[in-house]
Motif scaffolding. Structure first.
Motif, PDB file in Angstrom:
ATOM      1  N   LYS A   1      16.290   9.483   2.669  1.00  0.00           N
ATOM      2  CA  LYS A   1      15.924  10.569   1.759  1.00  0.00           C
ATOM      3  C   LYS A   1      14.617  11.254   2.132  1.00  0.00           C
ATOM      4  CE  LYS A   1      18.466   8.779  -2.156  1.00  0.00           C
ATOM      5  NZ  LYS A   1      18.425   8.364  -3.545  1.00  0.00           N
ATOM      6  N   SER A   2      13.916  10.720   3.112  1.00  0.00           N
ATOM      7  CA  SER A   2      12.603  11.243   3.508  1.00  0.00           C
ATOM      8  C   SER A   2      11.622  11.294   2.336  1.00  0.00           C
ATOM      9  CB  SER A   2      12.733  12.639   4.130  1.00  0.00           C
ATOM     10  OG  SER A   2      13.516  12.571   5.280  1.00  0.00           O
ATOM     11  N   ILE A   3      11.797  10.355   1.411  1.00  0.00           N
ATOM     12  CA  ILE A   3      10.886  10.251   0.273  1.00  0.00           C
ATOM     13  C   ILE A   3      10.174   8.906   0.393  1.00  0.00           C
ATOM     14  CG2 ILE A   3      10.711   9.989  -2.230  1.00  0.00           C
ATOM     15  CD1 ILE A   3      13.240  11.738  -2.444  1.00  0.00           C
ATOM     16  N   ILE A   4       8.867   8.961   0.484  1.00  0.00           N
ATOM     17  CA  ILE A   4       8.076   7.735   0.619  1.00  0.00           C
ATOM     18  C   ILE A   4       7.022   7.739  -0.482  1.00  0.00           C
ATOM     19  CG2 ILE A   4       6.551   6.399   2.126  1.00  0.00           C
ATOM     20  CD1 ILE A   4       7.867   7.916   4.505  1.00  0.00           C
ATOM     21  N   ASP A   5       7.048   6.704  -1.327  1.00  0.00           N
ATOM     22  CA  ASP A   5       6.013   6.609  -2.351  1.00  0.00           C
ATOM     23  C   ASP A   5       4.675   6.353  -1.677  1.00  0.00           C
ATOM     24  OD1 ASP A   5       7.466   7.008  -4.741  1.00  0.00           O
ATOM     25  OD2 ASP A   5       8.262   4.973  -4.630  1.00  0.00           O
ATOM     26  N   ALA A   6       3.659   7.041  -2.158  1.00  0.00           N
ATOM     27  CA  ALA A   6       2.313   6.873  -1.603  1.00  0.00           C
ATOM     28  C   ALA A   6       1.717   5.594  -2.178  1.00  0.00           C
ATOM     29  CB  ALA A   6       1.451   8.080  -1.957  1.00  0.00           C
ATOM     30  N   ASN A   7       1.713   4.539  -1.373  1.00  0.00           N
ATOM     31  CA  ASN A   7       1.139   3.281  -1.836  1.00  0.00           C
ATOM     32  C   ASN A   7      -0.394   3.390  -1.886  1.00  0.00           C
ATOM     33  OD1 ASN A   7       0.190   2.916   0.810  1.00  0.00           O
ATOM     34  ND2 ASN A   7       1.907   1.617   1.385  1.00  0.00           N
ATOM     35  N   LYS A   8      -1.028   2.310  -2.296  1.00  0.00           N
ATOM     36  CA  LYS A   8      -2.497   2.327  -2.447  1.00  0.00           C
ATOM     37  C   LYS A   8      -3.196   2.725  -1.145  1.00  0.00           C
ATOM     38  CE  LYS A   8      -3.626   0.493  -6.649  1.00  0.00           C
ATOM     39  NZ  LYS A   8      -2.855   1.364  -7.494  1.00  0.00           N
ATOM     40  N   SER A   9      -2.688   2.212  -0.008  1.00  0.00           N
ATOM     41  CA  SER A   9      -3.357   2.513   1.261  1.00  0.00           C
ATOM     42  C   SER A   9      -3.242   3.997   1.600  1.00  0.00           C
ATOM     43  CB  SER A   9      -2.818   1.640   2.401  1.00  0.00           C
ATOM     44  OG  SER A   9      -1.533   2.036   2.812  1.00  0.00           O
ATOM     45  N   VAL A  10      -2.113   4.623   1.256  1.00  0.00           N
ATOM     46  CA  VAL A  10      -1.929   6.058   1.507  1.00  0.00           C
ATOM     47  C   VAL A  10      -2.869   6.865   0.616  1.00  0.00           C
ATOM     48  CG1 VAL A  10      -0.305   7.993   1.291  1.00  0.00           C
ATOM     49  CG2 VAL A  10       0.456   5.833   2.292  1.00  0.00           C
ATOM     50  N   GLN A  11      -2.958   6.481  -0.649  1.00  0.00           N
ATOM     51  CA  GLN A  11      -3.840   7.194  -1.578  1.00  0.00           C
ATOM     52  C   GLN A  11      -5.302   7.062  -1.149  1.00  0.00           C
ATOM     53  OE1 GLN A  11      -2.857   6.414  -5.781  1.00  0.00           O
ATOM     54  NE2 GLN A  11      -0.834   5.767  -5.092  1.00  0.00           N
ATOM     55  N   GLN A  12      -5.674   5.867  -0.723  1.00  0.00           N
ATOM     56  CA  GLN A  12      -7.042   5.611  -0.264  1.00  0.00           C
ATOM     57  C   GLN A  12      -7.337   6.394   1.024  1.00  0.00           C
ATOM     58  OE1 GLN A  12      -7.733   1.405   0.065  1.00  0.00           O
ATOM     59  NE2 GLN A  12      -9.875   1.665   0.610  1.00  0.00           N
ATOM     60  N   PHE A  13      -6.354   6.428   1.930  1.00  0.00           N
ATOM     61  CA  PHE A  13      -6.478   7.163   3.197  1.00  0.00           C
ATOM     62  C   PHE A  13      -6.737   8.646   2.927  1.00  0.00           C
ATOM     63  CE2 PHE A  13      -4.395   9.692   6.544  1.00  0.00           C
ATOM     64  CZ  PHE A  13      -5.051   9.223   7.668  1.00  0.00           C
ATOM     65  N   LEU A  14      -5.999   9.212   1.991  1.00  0.00           N
ATOM     66  CA  LEU A  14      -6.148  10.626   1.649  1.00  0.00           C
ATOM     67  C   LEU A  14      -7.573  10.910   1.183  1.00  0.00           C
ATOM     68  CD1 LEU A  14      -4.733  13.375   1.378  1.00  0.00           C
ATOM     69  CD2 LEU A  14      -4.041  12.707  -0.925  1.00  0.00           C
ATOM     70  N   VAL A  15      -8.115  10.025   0.370  1.00  0.00           N
ATOM     71  CA  VAL A  15      -9.472  10.208  -0.162  1.00  0.00           C
ATOM     72  C   VAL A  15     -10.530   9.953   0.906  1.00  0.00           C
ATOM     73  CG1 VAL A  15     -11.183   9.291  -1.789  1.00  0.00           C
ATOM     74  CG2 VAL A  15      -8.825   9.690  -2.540  1.00  0.00           C
ATOM     75  N   GLU A  16     -10.450   8.781   1.563  1.00  0.00           N
ATOM     76  CA  GLU A  16     -11.516   8.369   2.475  1.00  0.00           C
ATOM     77  C   GLU A  16     -11.511   9.108   3.812  1.00  0.00           C
ATOM     78  OE1 GLU A  16     -11.976   4.156   2.946  1.00  0.00           O
ATOM     79  OE2 GLU A  16     -11.721   3.811   0.796  1.00  0.00           O
ATOM     80  N   GLU A  17     -10.324   9.375   4.350  1.00  0.00           N
ATOM     81  CA  GLU A  17     -10.247   9.964   5.683  1.00  0.00           C
ATOM     82  C   GLU A  17     -10.052  11.484   5.665  1.00  0.00           C
ATOM     83  OE1 GLU A  17     -10.930   8.297   8.423  1.00  0.00           O
ATOM     84  OE2 GLU A  17     -11.126   6.408   7.352  1.00  0.00           O
ATOM     85  N   LEU A  18      -9.298  11.986   4.690  1.00  0.00           N
ATOM     86  CA  LEU A  18      -9.004  13.421   4.669  1.00  0.00           C
ATOM     87  C   LEU A  18      -9.789  14.160   3.575  1.00  0.00           C
ATOM     88  CD1 LEU A  18      -5.153  13.310   5.321  1.00  0.00           C
ATOM     89  CD2 LEU A  18      -7.014  13.532   6.972  1.00  0.00           C
ATOM     90  N   GLU A  19     -10.541  13.388   2.792  1.00  0.00           N
ATOM     91  CA  GLU A  19     -11.406  13.948   1.747  1.00  0.00           C
ATOM     92  C   GLU A  19     -10.652  14.835   0.757  1.00  0.00           C
ATOM     93  OE1 GLU A  19     -14.702  15.651   3.865  1.00  0.00           O
ATOM     94  OE2 GLU A  19     -15.383  13.679   4.537  1.00  0.00           O
ATOM     95  N   HIS A  20      -9.475  14.356   0.381  1.00  0.00           N
ATOM     96  CA  HIS A  20      -8.678  15.003  -0.658  1.00  0.00           C
ATOM     97  C   HIS A  20      -8.175  13.909  -1.582  1.00  0.00           C
ATOM     98  CE1 HIS A  20      -8.554  19.136   0.753  1.00  0.00           C
ATOM     99  NE2 HIS A  20      -8.409  18.675   1.981  1.00  0.00           N
ATOM    100  N   SER A  21      -7.491  14.311  -2.638  1.00  0.00           N
ATOM    101  CA  SER A  21      -6.974  13.332  -3.579  1.00  0.00           C
ATOM    102  C   SER A  21      -5.688  13.853  -4.204  1.00  0.00           C
ATOM    103  CB  SER A  21      -8.020  13.089  -4.668  1.00  0.00           C
ATOM    104  OG  SER A  21      -7.445  12.425  -5.760  1.00  0.00           O
ATOM    105  N   PHE A  22      -4.814  12.927  -4.578  1.00  0.00           N
ATOM    106  CA  PHE A  22      -3.601  13.339  -5.280  1.00  0.00           C
ATOM    107  C   PHE A  22      -3.956  13.989  -6.617  1.00  0.00           C
ATOM    108  CE2 PHE A  22      -1.371  10.511  -2.327  1.00  0.00           C
ATOM    109  CZ  PHE A  22      -0.230  11.261  -2.073  1.00  0.00           C
ATOM    110  N   ASP A  23      -5.147  13.676  -7.134  1.00  0.00           N
ATOM    111  CA  ASP A  23      -5.570  14.267  -8.408  1.00  0.00           C
ATOM    112  C   ASP A  23      -5.716  15.780  -8.311  1.00  0.00           C
ATOM    113  OD1 ASP A  23      -5.613  11.694  -9.396  1.00  0.00           O
ATOM    114  OD2 ASP A  23      -7.775  11.453  -9.112  1.00  0.00           O
ATOM    115  N   GLU A  24      -5.926  16.301  -7.103  1.00  0.00           N
ATOM    116  CA  GLU A  24      -6.055  17.751  -6.914  1.00  0.00           C
ATOM    117  C   GLU A  24      -4.715  18.454  -7.036  1.00  0.00           C
ATOM    118  OE1 GLU A  24      -7.694  18.470  -3.013  1.00  0.00           O
ATOM    119  OE2 GLU A  24      -9.094  16.819  -3.246  1.00  0.00           O
ATOM    120  N   LEU A  25      -3.630  17.697  -6.921  1.00  0.00           N
ATOM    121  CA  LEU A  25      -2.296  18.288  -6.901  1.00  0.00           C
ATOM    122  C   LEU A  25      -1.639  18.245  -8.279  1.00  0.00           C
ATOM    123  CD1 LEU A  25      -0.919  16.535  -3.677  1.00  0.00           C
ATOM    124  CD2 LEU A  25      -1.877  18.825  -3.836  1.00  0.00           C
ATOM    125  N   ASP A  26      -0.940  19.320  -8.607  1.00  0.00           N
ATOM    126  CA  ASP A  26      -0.105  19.324  -9.801  1.00  0.00           C
ATOM    127  C   ASP A  26       1.293  18.913  -9.371  1.00  0.00           C
ATOM    128  OD1 ASP A  26      -2.104  20.270 -11.567  1.00  0.00           O
ATOM    129  OD2 ASP A  26      -1.754  22.331 -10.880  1.00  0.00           O
TER     130      ASP A  26
END
Length: 121
Positions: free
Chosen positions: A15-40
């Motif tokens: 299905k090409s659907i992958i839940d963003a686990n804790k490591s993915v969420q942390q990676f987005l914040v720490e490495e890419l300086e973004h957050s899922f909180d920015e997204l609607d």
């Protein structure tokens, strides 16, 4: 340097659907300086990326339209991975011609992790 790690299931690949686990969420914040909180719900954040062999791909961080679940998708993942493989996302800025890629996508079998690490006495 922080890396995200995802163990792939058949459903993730089909299905090409992958839940963003804790490591993915942390990676987005720490490495890419973004957050899922920015997204609607329904919003997507595509990030130009490369597979290990320098094949261009896109890692998209997004929130599902209905419940706002945090997810990612990796373009052409089925060509590089199979069920049971592990995908690692690493922050690595690479410039090829005039394109800049921000994430390296590494696919491997979990067993590969241990190979070569044991030293015979």
């Amino acid at each position: 340097m922080m890396e995200a790690k995802i163990k792939l299931t058949k459903t993730m690949l089909d299905k090409s659907i992958i839940d963003a686990n804790k490591s993915v969420q942390q990676f987005l914040v720490e490495e890419l300086e973004h957050s899922f909180d920015e997204l609607d719900a329904g919003d997507k954040m595509p990030v130009p990326s490369l597979y290990e062999d320098d094949t261009p791909t896109t890692v998209t961080f997004y929130k599902a339209k209905t419940r706002g679940d945090k997810r990612i998708s990796i373009k052409n993942l089925r060509k590089f991975a199979e069920e049971g493989d592990t995908v690692k996302l690493r922050s690595e800025v690479v410039m090829i011609e005039d394109c800049i890629f921000d994430v390296r996508v590494i696919v491997y079998k979990e067993d590969d992790d241990q190979q070569g690490e044991t030293v015979a006495a």
